[in-house]
Design an enzyme around this catalytic site. Structure first.
Site, PDB file in Angstrom:
ATOM      1  N   ARG A  93      -1.984   0.606  -7.384  1.00  0.00           N
ATOM      2  CA  ARG A  93      -1.135   0.688  -6.188  1.00  0.00           C
ATOM      3  C   ARG A  93       0.332   0.373  -6.431  1.00  0.00           C
ATOM      4  O   ARG A  93       1.215   0.999  -5.839  1.00  0.00           O
ATOM      5  CB  ARG A  93      -1.626  -0.329  -5.160  1.00  0.00           C
ATOM      6  CG  ARG A  93      -2.733   0.195  -4.380  1.00  0.00           C
ATOM      7  CD  ARG A  93      -3.171  -0.746  -3.333  1.00  0.00           C
ATOM      8  NE  ARG A  93      -4.433  -0.181  -2.874  1.00  0.00           N
ATOM      9  CZ  ARG A  93      -5.256  -0.787  -2.069  1.00  0.00           C
ATOM     10  NH1 ARG A  93      -4.982  -1.982  -1.621  1.00  0.00           N
ATOM     11  NH2 ARG A  93      -6.353  -0.200  -1.699  1.00  0.00           N
ATOM     12  N   HIS A 118       0.869  -1.183   0.000  1.00  0.00           N
ATOM     13  CA  HIS A 118       0.000   0.000   0.000  1.00  0.00           C
ATOM     14  C   HIS A 118       0.901   1.226   0.000  1.00  0.00           C
ATOM     15  O   HIS A 118       1.815   1.330   0.807  1.00  0.00           O
ATOM     16  CB  HIS A 118      -0.906  -0.001   1.234  1.00  0.00           C
ATOM     17  CG  HIS A 118      -2.080   0.914   1.103  1.00  0.00           C
ATOM     18  ND1 HIS A 118      -1.942   2.283   1.041  1.00  0.00           N
ATOM     19  CD2 HIS A 118      -3.403   0.664   0.988  1.00  0.00           C
ATOM     20  CE1 HIS A 118      -3.146   2.829   0.915  1.00  0.00           C
ATOM     21  NE2 HIS A 118      -4.048   1.868   0.872  1.00  0.00           N
ATOM     22  N   ARG A 164      -4.477  -6.639  -6.666  1.00  0.00           N
ATOM     23  CA  ARG A 164      -5.868  -6.513  -6.232  1.00  0.00           C
ATOM     24  C   ARG A 164      -6.389  -5.090  -6.418  1.00  0.00           C
ATOM     25  O   ARG A 164      -5.724  -4.116  -6.065  1.00  0.00           O
ATOM     26  CB  ARG A 164      -5.974  -6.889  -4.757  1.00  0.00           C
ATOM     27  CG  ARG A 164      -7.378  -6.836  -4.198  1.00  0.00           C
ATOM     28  CD  ARG A 164      -7.364  -7.289  -2.767  1.00  0.00           C
ATOM     29  NE  ARG A 164      -6.609  -6.381  -1.944  1.00  0.00           N
ATOM     30  CZ  ARG A 164      -7.118  -5.304  -1.346  1.00  0.00           C
ATOM     31  NH1 ARG A 164      -8.404  -5.018  -1.479  1.00  0.00           N
ATOM     32  NH2 ARG A 164      -6.371  -4.537  -0.600  1.00  0.00           N
TER      33      ARG A 164
HETATM   34  C1  SIN Z   1      -7.533   1.549   1.836  1.00  0.00           C
HETATM   35  O1  SIN Z   1      -8.388   1.994   2.580  1.00  0.00           O
HETATM   36  O2  SIN Z   1      -6.739   2.240   1.213  1.00  0.00           O
HETATM   37  C2  SIN Z   1      -7.429   0.066   1.699  1.00  0.00           C
HETATM   38  C3  SIN Z   1      -8.486  -0.427   0.832  1.00  0.00           C
HETATM   39  C4  SIN Z   1      -8.121  -1.772   0.291  1.00  0.00           C
HETATM   40  O3  SIN Z   1      -7.010  -2.237   0.529  1.00  0.00           O
HETATM   41  O4  SIN Z   1      -8.931  -2.358  -0.412  1.00  0.00           O
END
Ligand code: SIN
Length: 518
Positions: A288, A242, A384
């Site tokens: 991402r 992330h 994902r």
């Molecule tokens: C986020 O809130 O950025 C995470 C959402 C996700 O990983 O699906």
């Protein structure tokens, strides 16, 4: 203890499977190594869950998931989710569990956007969607009479016919699960829990990395247990990072939801310059992996330890009302996101691969099912799409319950063979927390540096050599010491790390979350 079904893991996937199985008359145990049912990866999900936007369609959702997955998502799995997701949200979350999603001033659902979605289609409960879902799911589970709560139990191994029964012809039989050996964290004893069906919903593996958004319990237990039992694990190299987690002492990579960028926040360097347009036409809402590598590249070029997220531009009122949890948490660290940009770095977030299942959660081991992050339905392919993980747990958790119910006779018709009791010959004095801590540090650093967001053959080979050594040390330690939760977690984490590293080395093609410079 004997049950029809043992569900290991109490996040959304495990809770939904357990709930419907119990509703359909099965005796169910739901197991969590945490002291309370709610503690799970699901609890920490901020962003939301894919629903359906205005002018949106199943086809559009299908296209976005396929696109994010780098072309290797399994079309049938994506189609199933795209076509059934909305109904599952309404029926299970809203009607059965009573989940309340945020509404707009006009009274309709406040749909938000996240990276790589072509519509505003994400339902959320402010910025604590997972907590809302998990609290409601746990409350529903607690009301079910035929569900036994096994909290504070750490699964040790899947009981299998060939490993643990005394049947002298066991080696000629298909791989079959017969239950779970589980450690009672309180009594410090390993118990034999027989069940006609096991559902693994143990969540992810984030703790194997130095930086992760995952909670402490995400130690890769399900992957390692399933692998020891002979399950097939695929796509394990597709580890998603992330891009935006708080870089601050003691913040433990607190997640700053992608929804914040969906509402207009911008990633900037230390001089306040936005840089994402250099990397992708969708800029801050690019996939991402691209945002993650862009940030790492900027950090490498500038020599800085982080970049920054400028949220202030969204406006104070909106920040405080839409992201109350993020606002409050940052303020606890002395960071006022309504006033100035906050330091961020990427961190491990989600494993796109896992135990291979079909659309009904079945694995290659008879009577063993898997759902949620630990499973690989093929939905996520190489990467994902945001806010599809809660939906995956929901949809495929329900699929498992429906499938087992439809084949009730087959599953309930089982005479358990004799199964060996657990014999713990280990020595309590062998447990040395200093060694356990050091092994964790080794593992986390190795995974971060050699099996991280940017990989090559040299790093991966080195990781495998070092991880093999570590695995041997930990294995010896596990055999000599009296079983406890921390040893079990460490053993599972090291084995999971090795699986990821091996699959990453074997795959020479950069796709999605698996990126090789060579
Ligand atoms: C986020 O809130 O950025 C995470 C959402 C996700 O990983 O699906």
């Amino acid at each position: 203890m004997i049950f029809d079904v043992v569900v290991v893991g109490s996040g959304i996937a495990g809770s939904v499977a357990a709930y419907y199985l119990a509703k359909n008359g099965f005796s169910v145990a739901i197991m969590s190594k945490a002291p309370i049912l709610e503690e799970s990866n699901t609890l920490y999900a901020q962003g939301g869950i894919v629903y359906k936007g205005r002018k949106d369609s199943g086809d559009l959702i299908y296209r976005d998931i396929m696109q994010a997955g780098g072309g290797i998502s399994l079309p049938d799995a994506v189609k199933w989710l795209a076509e059934n997701g909305q109904n599952a949200v309404e029926e299970t979350l809203i009607q059965e569990f009573g989940v309340r999603f945020s509404k707009s001033r006009r009274g309709g659902y406040d749909l938000t956007e996240e990276a790589a979605h072509s519509a505003k289609r994400i339902l959320h409960s402010f910025d604590s969607t997972g907590k809302m879902i998990e609290d409601k799911a746990a409350a529903a589970i607690r009301k079910c009479e035929n569900i036994t709560l096994l909290t504070n139990y750490t699964a040790v191994d899947i009981i299998t016919l060939d490993h643990h029964s005394t049947d002298k012809y066991r080696m000629y039989q298909p791989l079959t699960s017969l239950g779970i050996y589980a450690l009672s964290n309180k009594d410090k004893k390993v118990e034999k829990i027989l069940s006609k069906i096991v559902v693994l919903a143990t969540g992810g593996m984030g703790q194997i990395y130095l930086h992760t958004t995952n909670p402490l319990l995400a130690t890769g237990d399900g992957y390692a247990m399933a692998s020891r039992a002979g399950a097939r694990l695929v796509n394990m190299e597709y580890t998603q990072f992330h891009p935006t987690t708080l870089y601050y002492p003691k913040a433990n990579n607190f997640l700053i939801s992608e929804a914040v960028r969906g509402e207009g926040a911008v990633i900037v360097d230390k001089n306040g310059r936005a840089f994402m347009e250099k990397y992708h036409p969708q800029r801050d809402l690019a996939p991402r992996d691209i945002v993650t590598r862009a940030i790492l590249n900027e950090m490498l070029e500038s020599g800085e330890k982080s970049v920054y997220l400028d949220i202030a531009g969204i406006g104070e009122n909106k920040i405080r009302s839409r992201f109350p949890n993020i606002y409050k948490k940052c303020l606890e660290f002395g960071l006022n996101i309504t006033e100035y940009p906050v330091p961020i770095v990427p961190a491990f977030h989600f494993s796109c691969g896992g135990i291979l299942t079909n659309l009904y959660g079945r694995t290659n081991i008879n009577r063993l099912f898997a759902a949620g992050e630990v499973a690989c339905t093929g939905l996520h392919g190489a990467n994902r799409l945001a806010s599809t993980s809660l939906l995956e747990g929901l949809v495929f958790g329900r699929q498992i319950a429906d499938f087992i119910t439809e084949h009730r006779e087959h599953y309930l018709n089982l005479e358990f063979p004799e199964v060996l009791d657990w014999i713990d010959t280990g020595n309590e004095d062998m447990i040395d927390p200093a060694l356990i801590n050091q092994d964790w540090n080794l593992l986390k650093n190795m995974m971060w540096n050699y099996v991280g967001a940017v990989r090559n053959k040299k790093r991966l080979r080195r990781a495998i050599i070092d991880l093999n050594n570590l695995k041997e040390d930990v294995e010896n330690f596990y055999r000599d010491a009296k079983v406890n939760k921390s040893i079990l977690e460490l053993r599972n984490a090291v084995q999971t790390g090795l699986i990821v590293a091996r699959q990453a080395l074997a795959n020479r093609e950069s796709i999605g979350a698996h990126y090789r410079t060579d």
